[in-house]
Design an enzyme around this catalytic site. Structure first.
Site, short mmCIF file in Angstrom:
data_model
loop_
_atom_site.label_atom_id
_atom_site.label_comp_id
_atom_site.label_asym_id
_atom_site.label_seq_id
_atom_site.Cartn_x
_atom_site.Cartn_y
_atom_site.Cartn_z
N ASP A 76 28.72 -64.35 29.50
CA ASP A 76 28.88 -63.02 29.71
C ASP A 76 28.22 -62.43 28.63
O ASP A 76 28.58 -61.22 28.04
CB ASP A 76 30.19 -62.48 29.73
CG ASP A 76 30.93 -63.40 31.00
OD1 ASP A 76 30.43 -63.70 31.86
OD2 ASP A 76 32.19 -63.63 30.79
N HIS B 203 26.65 -62.38 36.96
CA HIS B 203 25.48 -61.94 36.12
C HIS B 203 25.29 -60.56 36.89
O HIS B 203 24.97 -60.47 37.93
CB HIS B 203 24.28 -62.61 36.28
CG HIS B 203 24.30 -64.19 35.47
ND1 HIS B 203 23.29 -65.12 35.65
CD2 HIS B 203 25.42 -64.68 34.97
CE1 HIS B 203 23.55 -66.30 34.97
NE2 HIS B 203 24.96 -66.03 34.59
P1 GDP Z 1 25.98 -62.69 32.09
O1 GDP Z 1 27.07 -63.50 32.75
O2 GDP Z 1 25.63 -63.18 30.58
O3 GDP Z 1 24.67 -62.05 32.71
O4 GDP Z 1 26.85 -61.07 31.58
P2 GDP Z 1 27.91 -60.40 32.56
O5 GDP Z 1 26.94 -59.66 33.48
O6 GDP Z 1 29.00 -61.15 33.31
O7 GDP Z 1 28.58 -59.40 31.57
C1 GDP Z 1 27.79 -58.61 30.76
C2 GDP Z 1 28.19 -57.00 31.02
O8 GDP Z 1 27.72 -56.04 30.30
C3 GDP Z 1 27.64 -56.47 32.59
O9 GDP Z 1 28.57 -55.71 33.20
C4 GDP Z 1 26.40 -55.82 32.05
O10 GDP Z 1 26.20 -54.80 33.02
C5 GDP Z 1 26.85 -55.28 30.77
N1 GDP Z 1 25.79 -55.05 29.96
C6 GDP Z 1 24.60 -55.68 29.47
N2 GDP Z 1 23.88 -55.20 28.44
C7 GDP Z 1 24.67 -54.03 28.09
C8 GDP Z 1 24.54 -53.17 27.12
O11 GDP Z 1 23.48 -53.40 26.36
N3 GDP Z 1 25.44 -52.10 26.99
C9 GDP Z 1 26.46 -52.12 27.67
N4 GDP Z 1 27.22 -51.02 27.62
N5 GDP Z 1 26.81 -52.91 28.90
C10 GDP Z 1 25.84 -53.97 29.02
P1 IMO Z 2 28.35 -66.44 33.05
O1 IMO Z 2 27.10 -67.20 33.57
C1 IMO Z 2 32.25 -66.83 31.06
C2 IMO Z 2 34.64 -70.55 31.54
C3 IMO Z 2 35.76 -70.25 32.35
C4 IMO Z 2 36.48 -71.31 31.78
C5 IMO Z 2 35.60 -72.55 31.40
C6 IMO Z 2 35.73 -73.41 32.55
O2 IMO Z 2 28.71 -65.45 33.70
O3 IMO Z 2 28.14 -66.26 31.59
P2 IMO Z 2 34.74 -73.62 35.00
O4 IMO Z 2 34.97 -72.68 36.18
O5 IMO Z 2 33.26 -73.41 34.60
O6 IMO Z 2 35.25 -75.07 35.23
O7 IMO Z 2 35.61 -72.99 33.89
O8 IMO Z 2 34.15 -71.76 31.30
N1 IMO Z 2 33.28 -69.82 32.32
C7 IMO Z 2 32.75 -68.95 31.81
N2 IMO Z 2 33.01 -67.90 30.78
N3 IMO Z 2 30.94 -66.59 31.70
C8 IMO Z 2 30.65 -67.71 32.45
O9 IMO Z 2 29.61 -67.69 33.29
C9 IMO Z 2 31.56 -68.61 32.72
N4 IMO Z 2 31.59 -69.81 33.60
C10 IMO Z 2 32.42 -70.49 33.27
O10 IMO Z 2 36.50 -68.97 32.08
O11 IMO Z 2 37.22 -70.79 30.47
MG MG Z 3 28.96 -63.19 33.50
#
Ligand code: GDP
Ligand code: IMO
Ligand code: MG
Length: 431
Positions: A13, A41
């Site tokens: 994340d 994502h």
């Molecule tokens: P990923 O799994 O690595 O793609 O990340 P996620 O999408 O799960 O979580 C990142 C969150 O932060 C999302 O809701 C994005 O829209 C948000 N985000 C990404 N870059 C920024 C930033 O620079 N500032 C803020 N405030 N939010 C961001």
């Molecule tokens: P993105 O791509 C954050 C974490 C789960 C748990 C551990 C194992 O959005 O960054 P699983 O279901 O994979 O067997 O769970 O991994 N986990 C993540 N945490 N971002 C993710 O993906 C995750 N994918 C799995 O919360 O701790």
């Molecule tokens: Mg994510």
């Protein structure tokens, strides 16, 4: 020519989706190479929010090809739903835009049942998985009893495999986990129906990539999860069941290491973690709540609140080595705005020793105390900043500390969720 791999440097994340969306402008193809729909994502484009679990985050760009590699585990229903949702938003996702590797393993209904019941049975020891069947699917892949996408086109093979698998799975589900078993005929029928819909997307992804690379096309590899969730290098057993590190892009997509030219590590300006496991810089105070609320730190896959803490540079430093990072993208810098003082962990102290890398022993990691470097914060709204020079000096000092401690230059800074809310110092595709 500069094929680029995007990886998470923390516990997922970090904002990989946003950065992939951004970099796709310069790529021809975008490939997922590991993980499954445990990933979430998020992209915000022209004020509209899109969350992708399986389809590469480059799909919003017309004319760019998206591929799901053999290293990914695929829940067919989730993929079809995602395609459908994009259609609803006016984005055409036909086989000319999306390929699914014939060799990708399929998440079956019993994988989900085993994941959920397995977690339940672990009680206090639970990992906090996403419950999507990721672990059990990879287990079957390693045990050589998995079902691959190509099997969905061969009803006899599929029938035999499901029947054999369910004998063992049902015994375990009912006899050991006290859960319910599944009916082989129902599972077969449902899977064949989903398979018929997915068949047009099946492809030899490795061949497609090979041809594209020969033609001089640029490829972006989209990692899921994060380096410290890696099954080998992460905080085992509090990890996922695949290798999110950059090296896995080769095996998970079917290309060779010589084809990778740039690895960009995504670093959230602070740290978050979903699920269980030690977290040295975790904040269980008002500052933690501040980061959670201001950063909207709630999981995009499960909606769970993410645990929040200060930036852990020991974790990011390890990631620099494990991925051979060429540059960093710092995300969510705007979330730190308004904090009086910032802290960044530059080392750990454990048993009277100072260490600069995460210990392999989970027990020892759990006893590590953070050694913080404190820096003054800034008050100015930075979300409209597009040049590093226009950032407050305190923000630049914070970024300098990250570069100094990791030894990796910053190429991208994100100051908001939107595509435009970005400072690009050097595009990896310019290398
Ligand atoms: P990923 O799994 O690595 O793609 O990340 P996620 O999408 O799960 O979580 C990142 C969150 O932060 C999302 O809701 C994005 O829209 C948000 N985000 C990404 N870059 C920024 C930033 O620079 N500032 C803020 N405030 N939010 C961001
Ligand atoms: P993105 O791509 C954050 C974490 C789960 C748990 C551990 C194992 O959005 O960054 P699983 O279901 O994979 O067997 O769970 O991994 N986990 C993540 N945490 N971002 C993710 O993906 C995750 N994918 C799995 O919360 O701790
Ligand atoms: Mg994510």
């Amino acid at each position: 020519m500069s094929n680029t791999v995007v990886v998470g440097t923390q516990w997922g994340d970090e904002g990989k989706g946003k950065v992939v969306d951004l970099l796709t402008a310069r790529a021809d193809l975008v490939v997922r190479f590991q993980g499954g729909n445990n990933a979430g994502h998020t992209l915000v484009v022209e004020g509209k929010k899109f969350i992708f679990h399986l389809i590469p985050s480059g799909i919003l760009y017309e004319g760019k090809k998206c591929l799901i590699g053999n290293g990914v585990v695929v829940d067919p229903q989730v993929l079809l739903d995602e395609i459908e949702r994009l259609h609803g938003a006016g984005i055409d996702v036909g086989p000319q835009r999306l390929s699914l590797s014939e060799k990708a393993h399929i998440i079956m209904p019993y994988h989900k049942a085993l994941d959920l019941a397995g977690e339940e049975a672990r009680g206090k020891e639970k990992i906090g998985t996403t419950g999507r069947g990721i672990g059990p699917c990879y287990e079957d892949k390693a045990a050589r009893t998995g079902i691959r996408a190509i099997d969905l086109t061969e009803p006899d093979t599929l029938k035999r495999k499901i029947e054999t698998s369910l004998k063992e799975k049902n015994f375990y589900l009912t006899g050991f986990l006290g859960s319910e078993g599944l009916n082989a005929d129902t599972v077969l029928e449902e899977t064949l129906a989903l398979g018929r819909k997915l068949t047009p997307f099946l492809s030899d992804v490795s061949m497609e990539l090979g041809d594209a690379l020969k033609a001089g096309k640029k490829v972006l590899f989209e990692g899921a999860q994060g380096t410290h969730l890696d099954i080998d290098h992460g905080t085992y057993p509090y990890v996922t069941s695949s290798n999110p590190v950059a090296g896995a892009a080769c095996a998970g997509a079917g290309i060779g290491p010589g084809q990778l030219h740039h690895v960009i590590g995504i670093v959230k300006a602070y740290t978050t973690r979903v699920g269980a496991g030690p977290f040295v810089t975790e904040l269980v105070d008002q500052t933690g709540i501040y980061l959670q609320e201001k950063g909207m730190e709630f999981g995009s896959t499960t909606g769970r609140p993410r645990r929040c803490g200060w930036l852990d540079l020991v974790v990011v430093r390890d990631s620099a080595r494990l991925n051979g990072l060429n540059s960093l993208a710092i995300t969510k810098l705007d979330v730190l705005t308004g904090l009086e003082t910032l802290k960044a962990c530059v080392a750990y102290e454990v048993a009277g020793r100072r260490i600069k890398t995460r210990p392999a022993s989970l027990a020892q990691f759990g006893r590590c105390e953070p050694v913080y470097q404190e820096l003054p914060g800034w008050k100015e709204d930075i979300s409209g900043v597009r040049e590093v020079a226009d950032l407050p000096s305190q923000a630049r000092d914070y970024l300098n500390l990250i570069e100094k401690e990791t030894g990796v230059p910053i190429s991208v800074i994100s100051v908001g969720p939107g595509r435009q809310e970005t400072i690009i110092i050097k595009n990896p595709f310019d290398n």
